[in-house]
Scaffold this motif. Sequence first.
Motif, PDB file in Angstrom:
ATOM      1  N   LEU D  20       1.217  -1.135   0.236  1.00  0.00           N
ATOM      2  CA  LEU D  20      -0.443   0.127  -0.213  1.00  0.00           C
ATOM      3  C   LEU D  20       0.826   1.593  -0.388  1.00  0.00           C
ATOM      4  O   LEU D  20       1.109   2.332  -0.830  1.00  0.00           O
ATOM      5  CB  LEU D  20      -1.079  -0.487   1.075  1.00  0.00           C
ATOM      6  CG  LEU D  20      -2.379  -0.471   0.888  1.00  0.00           C
ATOM      7  CD1 LEU D  20      -2.812  -0.626   2.487  1.00  0.00           C
ATOM      8  CD2 LEU D  20      -3.317  -0.220   0.468  1.00  0.00           C
ATOM      9  N   ARG D  21       1.998   1.205   0.969  1.00  0.00           N
ATOM     10  CA  ARG D  21       2.661   2.446   0.970  1.00  0.00           C
ATOM     11  C   ARG D  21       3.147   2.149  -0.371  1.00  0.00           C
ATOM     12  O   ARG D  21       3.934   4.181  -0.866  1.00  0.00           O
ATOM     13  CB  ARG D  21       3.777   2.207   2.175  1.00  0.00           C
ATOM     14  CG  ARG D  21       2.604   2.427   3.502  1.00  0.00           C
ATOM     15  CD  ARG D  21       3.737   2.678   4.579  1.00  0.00           C
ATOM     16  NE  ARG D  21       4.948   3.543   4.330  1.00  0.00           N
ATOM     17  CZ  ARG D  21       4.458   5.167   4.377  1.00  0.00           C
ATOM     18  NH1 ARG D  21       3.794   5.517   4.951  1.00  0.00           N
ATOM     19  NH2 ARG D  21       6.453   5.504   4.347  1.00  0.00           N
ATOM     20  N   GLN D  23       2.192   2.577  -3.070  1.00  0.00           N
ATOM     21  CA  GLN D  23       1.641   3.312  -4.507  1.00  0.00           C
ATOM     22  C   GLN D  23       0.721   4.355  -4.027  1.00  0.00           C
ATOM     23  O   GLN D  23       0.679   4.215  -3.484  1.00  0.00           O
ATOM     24  CB  GLN D  23       0.264   2.317  -4.483  1.00  0.00           C
ATOM     25  CG  GLN D  23       0.376   0.587  -4.989  1.00  0.00           C
ATOM     26  CD  GLN D  23      -1.127   0.267  -4.758  1.00  0.00           C
ATOM     27  OE1 GLN D  23      -2.072   0.742  -4.218  1.00  0.00           O
ATOM     28  NE2 GLN D  23      -1.083  -1.276  -5.032  1.00  0.00           N
ATOM     29  N   THR D  24       1.428   5.636  -5.474  1.00  0.00           N
ATOM     30  CA  THR D  24       1.180   6.982  -5.320  1.00  0.00           C
ATOM     31  C   THR D  24       0.014   7.465  -6.291  1.00  0.00           C
ATOM     32  O   THR D  24       0.280   6.793  -7.584  1.00  0.00           O
ATOM     33  CB  THR D  24       2.265   7.925  -4.632  1.00  0.00           C
ATOM     34  OG1 THR D  24       2.911   7.995  -5.956  1.00  0.00           O
ATOM     35  CG2 THR D  24       3.123   7.457  -3.315  1.00  0.00           C
ATOM     36  N   THR D  31      -4.407  17.618   0.363  1.00  0.00           N
ATOM     37  CA  THR D  31      -3.477  16.897   0.991  1.00  0.00           C
ATOM     38  C   THR D  31      -2.193  16.637   1.831  1.00  0.00           C
ATOM     39  O   THR D  31      -1.655  18.157   1.903  1.00  0.00           O
ATOM     40  CB  THR D  31      -2.719  15.747   0.047  1.00  0.00           C
ATOM     41  OG1 THR D  31      -3.584  15.520  -0.913  1.00  0.00           O
ATOM     42  CG2 THR D  31      -1.690  14.805   0.620  1.00  0.00           C
ATOM     43  N   GLU D  36       1.080  11.320   5.019  1.00  0.00           N
ATOM     44  CA  GLU D  36       0.837  10.363   3.888  1.00  0.00           C
ATOM     45  C   GLU D  36       2.279  10.228   4.354  1.00  0.00           C
ATOM     46  O   GLU D  36       2.377   8.675   3.987  1.00  0.00           O
ATOM     47  CB  GLU D  36       1.504  11.437   2.558  1.00  0.00           C
ATOM     48  CG  GLU D  36       0.353  12.047   2.033  1.00  0.00           C
ATOM     49  CD  GLU D  36      -0.823  11.231   1.560  1.00  0.00           C
ATOM     50  OE1 GLU D  36      -0.357  10.007   1.226  1.00  0.00           O
ATOM     51  OE2 GLU D  36      -1.369  11.692   1.371  1.00  0.00           O
ATOM     52  N   LEU D  39       1.121   7.256   6.949  1.00  0.00           N
ATOM     53  CA  LEU D  39      -0.280   6.532   5.880  1.00  0.00           C
ATOM     54  C   LEU D  39       0.105   5.440   6.465  1.00  0.00           C
ATOM     55  O   LEU D  39       1.170   4.681   5.545  1.00  0.00           O
ATOM     56  CB  LEU D  39      -0.523   7.011   4.935  1.00  0.00           C
ATOM     57  CG  LEU D  39      -2.052   7.255   4.498  1.00  0.00           C
ATOM     58  CD1 LEU D  39      -3.304   7.554   5.216  1.00  0.00           C
ATOM     59  CD2 LEU D  39      -2.713   7.498   3.362  1.00  0.00           C
ATOM     60  N   VAL D  54      -5.642   4.389   7.591  1.00  0.00           N
ATOM     61  CA  VAL D  54      -5.863   3.901   6.661  1.00  0.00           C
ATOM     62  C   VAL D  54      -6.343   4.859   5.601  1.00  0.00           C
ATOM     63  O   VAL D  54      -6.448   4.848   4.204  1.00  0.00           O
ATOM     64  CB  VAL D  54      -6.535   2.068   6.866  1.00  0.00           C
ATOM     65  CG1 VAL D  54      -5.239   2.023   7.286  1.00  0.00           C
ATOM     66  CG2 VAL D  54      -8.079   2.804   6.874  1.00  0.00           C
ATOM     67  N   ASP D  55      -6.819   6.152   6.215  1.00  0.00           N
ATOM     68  CA  ASP D  55      -7.435   7.183   5.198  1.00  0.00           C
ATOM     69  C   ASP D  55      -7.738   8.423   5.919  1.00  0.00           C
ATOM     70  O   ASP D  55      -7.474   8.004   6.989  1.00  0.00           O
ATOM     71  CB  ASP D  55      -8.453   6.532   4.201  1.00  0.00           C
ATOM     72  CG  ASP D  55      -8.906   7.121   2.972  1.00  0.00           C
ATOM     73  OD1 ASP D  55      -7.975   8.277   2.258  1.00  0.00           O
ATOM     74  OD2 ASP D  55      -9.650   6.418   2.418  1.00  0.00           O
ATOM     75  N   TYR D  56      -7.858   9.266   5.222  1.00  0.00           N
ATOM     76  CA  TYR D  56      -8.404  10.987   5.650  1.00  0.00           C
ATOM     77  C   TYR D  56      -9.079  11.711   4.910  1.00  0.00           C
ATOM     78  O   TYR D  56      -8.841  11.551   3.082  1.00  0.00           O
ATOM     79  CB  TYR D  56      -7.277  11.121   6.677  1.00  0.00           C
ATOM     80  CG  TYR D  56      -6.085  11.372   5.881  1.00  0.00           C
ATOM     81  CD1 TYR D  56      -5.040  11.166   4.946  1.00  0.00           C
ATOM     82  CD2 TYR D  56      -6.160  13.061   5.280  1.00  0.00           C
ATOM     83  CE1 TYR D  56      -4.452  11.024   4.324  1.00  0.00           C
ATOM     84  CE2 TYR D  56      -5.022  13.707   3.814  1.00  0.00           C
ATOM     85  CZ  TYR D  56      -4.333  12.810   3.651  1.00  0.00           C
ATOM     86  OH  TYR D  56      -3.271  13.413   2.784  1.00  0.00           O
ATOM     87  N   ILE D 102     -12.108  10.887   9.794  1.00  0.00           N
ATOM     88  CA  ILE D 102     -10.596   9.436   9.162  1.00  0.00           C
ATOM     89  C   ILE D 102     -11.098   8.613   9.666  1.00  0.00           C
ATOM     90  O   ILE D 102     -11.740   8.364   9.986  1.00  0.00           O
ATOM     91  CB  ILE D 102      -9.289  10.541  11.098  1.00  0.00           C
ATOM     92  CG1 ILE D 102      -7.925  10.091  10.308  1.00  0.00           C
ATOM     93  CG2 ILE D 102     -10.118   9.807  11.728  1.00  0.00           C
ATOM     94  CD1 ILE D 102      -7.264  10.351  11.442  1.00  0.00           C
ATOM     95  N   LYS D 103      -9.814   7.118   9.111  1.00  0.00           N
ATOM     96  CA  LYS D 103     -10.416   6.207   9.328  1.00  0.00           C
ATOM     97  C   LYS D 103      -8.980   5.300   9.699  1.00  0.00           C
ATOM     98  O   LYS D 103      -7.889   5.704   9.154  1.00  0.00           O
ATOM     99  CB  LYS D 103     -10.751   5.710   7.620  1.00  0.00           C
ATOM    100  CG  LYS D 103     -11.237   4.165   7.982  1.00  0.00           C
ATOM    101  CD  LYS D 103     -11.791   4.006   6.878  1.00  0.00           C
ATOM    102  CE  LYS D 103     -11.526   3.827   5.833  1.00  0.00           C
ATOM    103  NZ  LYS D 103     -12.209   3.557   4.113  1.00  0.00           N
ATOM    104  N   HIS D 105      -7.839   1.217  11.833  1.00  0.00           N
ATOM    105  CA  HIS D 105      -7.181   0.076  11.414  1.00  0.00           C
ATOM    106  C   HIS D 105      -6.754   0.125  13.577  1.00  0.00           C
ATOM    107  O   HIS D 105      -5.141   0.084  13.105  1.00  0.00           O
ATOM    108  CB  HIS D 105      -6.518  -0.580  10.893  1.00  0.00           C
ATOM    109  CG  HIS D 105      -6.445  -1.781  11.087  1.00  0.00           C
ATOM    110  ND1 HIS D 105      -5.363  -2.706  10.034  1.00  0.00           N
ATOM    111  CD2 HIS D 105      -6.998  -3.155  11.734  1.00  0.00           C
ATOM    112  CE1 HIS D 105      -5.766  -4.235  10.810  1.00  0.00           C
ATOM    113  NE2 HIS D 105      -6.724  -4.323  11.958  1.00  0.00           N
TER     114      HIS D 105
END
Lengths: 317, 317, 317, 317
Positions: D20-21, D23-24, D31, D36, D39, D54-56, D102-103, D105
């Motif tokens: 995941l990290r 991929q940009t 932003t 970032e 993340l 995991v997201d914002y 914000i999300k 895990h």
Amino acid sequence: MIEPDATRLDPTLQAEIEALRGQTAATRRATVDAMEDILHQPFPVLDHGFVRVVDYMGDDGAVVQAARVSYGRGTRRVNEDRGLIRYLMRHRHTTPFEMAEIKYHIKLPIFVARQWIRHRTANVNEYSARYSVLDKEFYIPTPENLAAQSTDNRQGRGAVLEGAEAAEVLDLLRGDAMRCYGNYARMLGEDDDDRQGLARELARMNLTLNTYTQWYWKVDLHNLMHFLSLRADSHAQYEIRVYAEIMLDLMARWVPIVHEAFQDYRMGGMHLSRAGLAVVRRALAGEAVTQADSGLSPREWRELWQALGRPDPDAAG
Amino acid sequence: MIEPDATRLDPTLQAEIEALRGQTAATRRATVDAMEDILHQPFPVLDHGFVRVVDYMGDDGAVVQAARVSYGRGTRRVNEDRGLIRYLMRHRHTTPFEMAEIKYHIKLPIFVARQWIRHRTANVNEYSARYSVLDKEFYIPTPENLAAQSTDNRQGRGAVLEGAEAAEVLDLLRGDAMRCYGNYARMLGEDDDDRQGLARELARMNLTLNTYTQWYWKVDLHNLMHFLSLRADSHAQYEIRVYAEIMLDLMARWVPIVHEAFQDYRMGGMHLSRAGLAVVRRALAGEAVTQADSGLSPREWRELWQALGRPDPDAAG
Amino acid sequence: MIEPDATRLDPTLQAEIEALRGQTAATRRATVDAMEDILHQPFPVLDHGFVRVVDYMGDDGAVVQAARVSYGRGTRRVNEDRGLIRYLMRHRHTTPFEMAEIKYHIKLPIFVARQWIRHRTANVNEYSARYSVLDKEFYIPTPENLAAQSTDNRQGRGAVLEGAEAAEVLDLLRGDAMRCYGNYARMLGEDDDDRQGLARELARMNLTLNTYTQWYWKVDLHNLMHFLSLRADSHAQYEIRVYAEIMLDLMARWVPIVHEAFQDYRMGGMHLSRAGLAVVRRALAGEAVTQADSGLSPREWRELWQALGRPDPDAAG
Amino acid sequence: MIEPDATRLDPTLQAEIEALRGQTAATRRATVDAMEDILHQPFPVLDHGFVRVVDYMGDDGAVVQAARVSYGRGTRRVNEDRGLIRYLMRHRHTTPFEMAEIKYHIKLPIFVARQWIRHRTANVNEYSARYSVLDKEFYIPTPENLAAQSTDNRQGRGAVLEGAEAAEVLDLLRGDAMRCYGNYARMLGEDDDDRQGLARELARMNLTLNTYTQWYWKVDLHNLMHFLSLRADSHAQYEIRVYAEIMLDLMARWVPIVHEAFQDYRMGGMHLSRAGLAVVRRALAGEAVTQADSGLSPREWRELWQALGRPDPDAAG
């Protein structure tokens, strides 16, 4: 019709209920005789749990009253309450059902409480194990509820366990719950002058998830029906479904017309998907339909015919 | 203490209320005599509005009951209800206050309803202008409420308008509301056989925002207090504050102990910011404090000394 | 596919949007190209309204990711995202859909905003007429949307108004909105040194309900679908449905797999009541069914056969 | 500043995070570089837990943007974002803070999850023990967190346990958790062909409350601050506070201006009750004040002087 039974309560609570039931007052509020009859009384669930209605607000008429404000002069022609309630239920006009409210006192195992609390549109006061010591009561399934894991459904139950395996499972559940509770009490050291005693908020972590907790749970009629539609459903876990079934029975006493409409338009019946509807249309027109040309997955296809109470045309031969 | 007054109601609603007030039933639910006295009766607000309590659930005791379940054995030592309620309020233990519920019938101008509805944690059934025709009633301020725009506060009111300007404003408000309503009725064409009549859901768009609407509004005691803390506050717009003030008065009849604690710990008192607290600490220690070294903006500095009821040390000279 | 069009925006907002669209940054967050293409851009609605997506969180994958946490190892076998999303939609497992979020900037008439705001599970910041002066923009229906009141449905529209009546209605709507706005501006006295100027929070009450307002509206995907299922439905009022239809189109760009499942299992298809299901079962079994023995009201009976796309058996004979 | 550390994760999740990290994508959305940077990365909590963003959605600017829509032209004069954010925080204008999201895990013990879930205004997907088998991981306090029950506070912790009692408690917690998990696995019979295996939804009831679970938790900034104000507070239980403290640190990276205002106006500072304010006023005026004539309970009196950082005047003697 289910009956209340107070014998499983501890004597303090029994006395409190008797005192509450002995007091009556005159009120101008909407009152439902069938609810007054059972108010405060416990309905047993599982081995140590119960459901008690401790307060309610409104009746079938409260739904009608709210709807008539919303629809104003527009509802003058609908001069029958039952018709209006059924119209609201059929067309998912949900806000009038939010105008009635009910409050329960419930005793339930922690793993059931964890599932229940996911319904966020309710008010809750749970017994706090930070402040107080939990009772020594655990849920142990009866032998006929000791189900194996389903082999074709990740979330379901299969056949009932039998013989030595069943006996061992019951022994393990009972033994572990007892030992953990015993050590919880030992760590608290409440009756032991030689121990400082572990903080209650820490000691509770040693309890097993079948330990009973209790709470006051208050909800409006619309959100209650949403809860019941999910938890009184046959796919719900047995241990929460038995609570929902009692609450459904109590709802029939409280708001009989809403209950009837709820059964007719929500609990009964079924939802047809876009493709499922197309299949039914074609079948009613006399067309032969097969799964292959239905747009349904094999599983949806099977479930459709099962719900329609008809043999699977593909299997017919 | 404010008094109910039914004279402004239309005769149909007056008769309905009299009928409701004539009916009493025996109940085992918690009952509050002071609420029974005023149940269903309208309390006038503004020129055509009102607030009526149409149902309630619970009393001061319901809060205590829920708290005692939460804190279990832990509350046995707190053997006085008032003390427990004040403790809960002081420490913002809010869930027990969610266990009491109240339902109002309210008539209010649309622009007030638009502000009110932003409180999402309540249940609402509003009179629908899609279904029905709104009454010919508009809010027109009394001369002493005809305030000019504040010059130093974007959201506030300044001095009262006077003379010709005030007279013209009242004329304009009255004239526009009447003309718009007249054309609304004309477009509906309800009594005119020569017209098809515009759909009600469209015609309503011609009404002005001071037209009265009405709704049933149901809320729990915790969320009611949140509403009142914002809307009975001196910064709230006058036209919503007068509703909140009546509801605050009614709350004192319903749950007098909670009301007292609410006044003591929420409505009265003040919040000190981190920097404001530092200023108070230094001042109590006898230090000289100035805005320049306080960490407060000039505005916060002024507001702090005003709230503390002390002269501004910088101004003291 | 609908297209953005910025020509109706005021130049300040146009410039702001161009500036926003000129900035890009690298992110590790889930990103949807089709959303980046239209981000910030306005989609026109009605005569002066618009919908702009100003931010989004997550994509189809966010739903899958959340579901796989919930169902853990249990979902390893479901190795296809589309299948999992369709399973979730079919079985009303709604929480994974709450894990994606979208934020819009919307301009809409006040009477539409009043209907919209009833959806409480969203976040809203509306332009405040206490602080600021509203723009001089009103909704005036196009001639083909100037519907008469339905004669058989209290809430619906009938035929389109024609001739002199239509012309008069348009004149009245336009004239009243203009006059009320003109007097609103006059009462504010913003450019008139001889007037104190009425407080904005009061002057706004003179505006008509077709005046445009605007807001930021933020909602999760589950609650968005609930909104769309009600407001993109053919029974919704035209003036809110056109907003919902654009949002449905934008949803297809954002989460195409969820959108497809939503169409298949929620928007398409139908709900059969308990009695309706019994009728379908009997019809599929070849039985003759009549309204009289169906348990359905005449209206439900008609609606059932219409939904099934089959002639009414009672009418057939 | 705390640092992420992935060493405690299982290798599958480690690999997933690295992917995941890696991929940009380019985005036009707001932003935040500091987000970032971290993340997807896990921040360790307790012995086996973690928090990962995991997201914002949005940043400090999103709050300002929403406020400027609300207050429209009225905010043009406030031309500095920081000033506007501080104004909103000070006056409890909460809706603009709902516009950022914000999300996370999170991995956490079940008894902590039970406390956490009481915050209802968030979205949750929890690992389901109906579908899947929980990991063999339990929370065992470190010796310095093994607190005794407070003797003067029903809900708090006292001194740290010592010597043999501490050692025994750790043994009991570890032993019971291990035994219960072992029997859970045995009852499931996943690797044992001779057993049918108890349904997962039943077997889970044998686990202790310190077993770790995990969930996705998504919340808007306003509700996050409400959560943090309660759970990062010194009165919160240590085991949830350590999560809140990390989330507070992450909030400082995400929305630094909001974070500063939150510390200044919400976390710092104090609330003065009506009677407490009267005491401060009198003390500032140089009056002698005693508990007896203060209107405060002895406990409130003590707490007041402690919060004010001044010696208790009654004790000064």
